[in-house]
Design a protein around this motif. Structure first.
Motif, PDB file in Angstrom:
ATOM      1  N   LEU A  45      -6.872  12.028  -5.649  1.00  0.00           N
ATOM      2  CA  LEU A  45      -5.874  11.004  -5.945  1.00  0.00           C
ATOM      3  C   LEU A  45      -4.491  11.624  -6.149  1.00  0.00           C
ATOM      4  CD1 LEU A  45      -7.968   8.798  -8.394  1.00  0.00           C
ATOM      5  CD2 LEU A  45      -7.201   8.118  -6.116  1.00  0.00           C
ATOM      6  N   ASP A  49      -1.072  11.109  -3.861  1.00  0.00           N
ATOM      7  CA  ASP A  49       0.157  10.610  -4.470  1.00  0.00           C
ATOM      8  C   ASP A  49       1.333  11.552  -4.238  1.00  0.00           C
ATOM      9  OD1 ASP A  49       1.385   8.500  -5.920  1.00  0.00           O
ATOM     10  OD2 ASP A  49       1.393   9.717  -7.737  1.00  0.00           O
ATOM     11  N   VAL A  57      -3.327   4.293  -0.181  1.00  0.00           N
ATOM     12  CA  VAL A  57      -4.611   4.961  -0.394  1.00  0.00           C
ATOM     13  C   VAL A  57      -5.716   3.911  -0.444  1.00  0.00           C
ATOM     14  CG1 VAL A  57      -5.990   6.380  -1.972  1.00  0.00           C
ATOM     15  CG2 VAL A  57      -3.528   6.832  -1.703  1.00  0.00           C
ATOM     16  N   LEU A  97      -4.902   6.621 -11.489  1.00  0.00           N
ATOM     17  CA  LEU A  97      -4.641   5.450 -10.660  1.00  0.00           C
ATOM     18  C   LEU A  97      -3.515   4.602 -11.238  1.00  0.00           C
ATOM     19  CD1 LEU A  97      -8.281   4.350  -9.755  1.00  0.00           C
ATOM     20  CD2 LEU A  97      -6.481   4.857  -8.098  1.00  0.00           C
ATOM     21  N   THR A 104      -2.603   1.490  -3.981  1.00  0.00           N
ATOM     22  CA  THR A 104      -4.030   1.778  -3.833  1.00  0.00           C
ATOM     23  C   THR A 104      -4.807   0.496  -3.561  1.00  0.00           C
ATOM     24  OG1 THR A 104      -4.319   1.634  -6.242  1.00  0.00           O
ATOM     25  CG2 THR A 104      -3.986   3.832  -5.297  1.00  0.00           C
ATOM     26  N   CYS A 106      -8.862  -0.773  -3.301  1.00  0.00           N
ATOM     27  CA  CYS A 106     -10.276  -0.450  -3.457  1.00  0.00           C
ATOM     28  C   CYS A 106     -11.071  -1.327  -2.495  1.00  0.00           C
ATOM     29  CB  CYS A 106     -10.748  -0.687  -4.890  1.00  0.00           C
ATOM     30  SG  CYS A 106     -12.422  -0.094  -5.186  1.00  0.00           S
ATOM     31  N   CYS A 123      -7.358   0.123  -9.308  1.00  0.00           N
ATOM     32  CA  CYS A 123      -6.624   0.054  -8.039  1.00  0.00           C
ATOM     33  C   CYS A 123      -5.732  -1.184  -8.033  1.00  0.00           C
ATOM     34  CB  CYS A 123      -7.602   0.018  -6.866  1.00  0.00           C
ATOM     35  SG  CYS A 123      -8.534   1.553  -6.640  1.00  0.00           S
TER      36      CYS A 123
END
Length: 264
Positions: A45, A49, A57, A97, A104, A106, A123
């Motif tokens: 992660l 970033d 992501v 996160l 992000t 999920c 997320c």
């Protein structure tokens, strides 16, 4: 071709274009998180970033579960008691996160229980397979939502519904999660990753500094009064107006074409 690099085989890290995909890859144990896997996920992660090429992501799981929680076989002592000294919650995925500027998504491919549910909630956006579910089974195991659930759920559901879910430890099917606002859409299982990539590509097509600044300011807005917040928005707007991407966005609008953003 995707660029693949990961220090542990239980976490697969791939970058294709401007999209990083991180896959929990321990399907034989329903992607329950071990200590090394936790560290590898945090590393992946943070890597995404920091990568200026990555504009979105996607986090997902291999096999029939997204994540069934912490790996209790490694998180407990011989007596069955949880070794709390080994659970450092400050630098683990839900905290990372929350602090990431990169958007992000999920892609919840199966069951998200306990720690897995908290990670999914961490997320920005959740797309769920029609075979997926979320299990807030914390109180059924004698614990509480340890990695963000008590913060996310009242904000997503409201106080009363969050209380009902957490106190009862219920499991919600995908359509129930959609009805309650815990995901943005439910899609057929076989199209889950296509849907997630399409949304990620739509996000990645926009000016990355503007997207990340918007996320950063929304995060700040959760804990500051309106007057202070709009001041911070103005301060963030000043450098964005001077960026190449802002000029490109304005010219693309005037010329009636798609903008091509460089992140500068």
């Amino acid at each position: 071709m995707p660029d693949t690099a990961t220090p542990f085989e239980e976490i697969i890290y791939e970058v294709d274009g401007h999209i990083a995909t991180i896959t929990l890859n321990a399907p034989d144990r329903l992607n329950t998180i071990s200590g090394p896997m936790l560290d590898a996920l945090s590393e992946a992660l943070l890597k995404a970033d920091k990568d200026k090429n990555v504009r979105c992501v996607i986090l997902t799981g291999a096999g029939r579960a997204f994540c069934a929680g912490l790996n209790l076989q490694t998180a407990t002592t011989g007596s069955g008691a949880v070794e709390s000294a080994h659970l450092d919650l400050r630098n683990t995925p839900p905290t990372i996160l929350f602090n990431m500027d990169t958007p992000t998504i999920c892609a919840v491919n199966g069951g998200a229980a306990g720690y897995g549910m908290d990670t999914a909630l961490g997320c920005d956006i959740r797309i769920m397979s029609d075979k997926a579910k979320m299990a807030a089974a914390f109180t059924k195991r004698g614990i509480l939502p340890e990695s963000g659930g008590t913060w996310f759920l009242p904000r997503l559901l409201g106080w009363e519904k969050a209380c009902e879910l957490i106190f009862t430890g219920r499991t919600l099917k995908a359509d129930q999660c959609l009805a309650e606002g815990l995901c943005v859409k439910v899609v057929p299982h076989e199209t889950l990753m296509d849907e997630a990539r399409a949304l990620a590509a739509e996000i990645a097509a926009n000016a990355p500094m503007a997207v990340q600044a918007s996320k950063r300011l929304m995060r700040m807005g959760l804990s500051e009064p309106f007057t202070e917040h709009v001041h911070h928005v103005f301060l963030q707007l000043l450098p964005l107006i001077k960026s190449d991407d802002a000029r490109e966005g304005m010219m693309a609008f005037l010329e009636k074409r798609e903008a091509k953003f460089t992140g500068k």
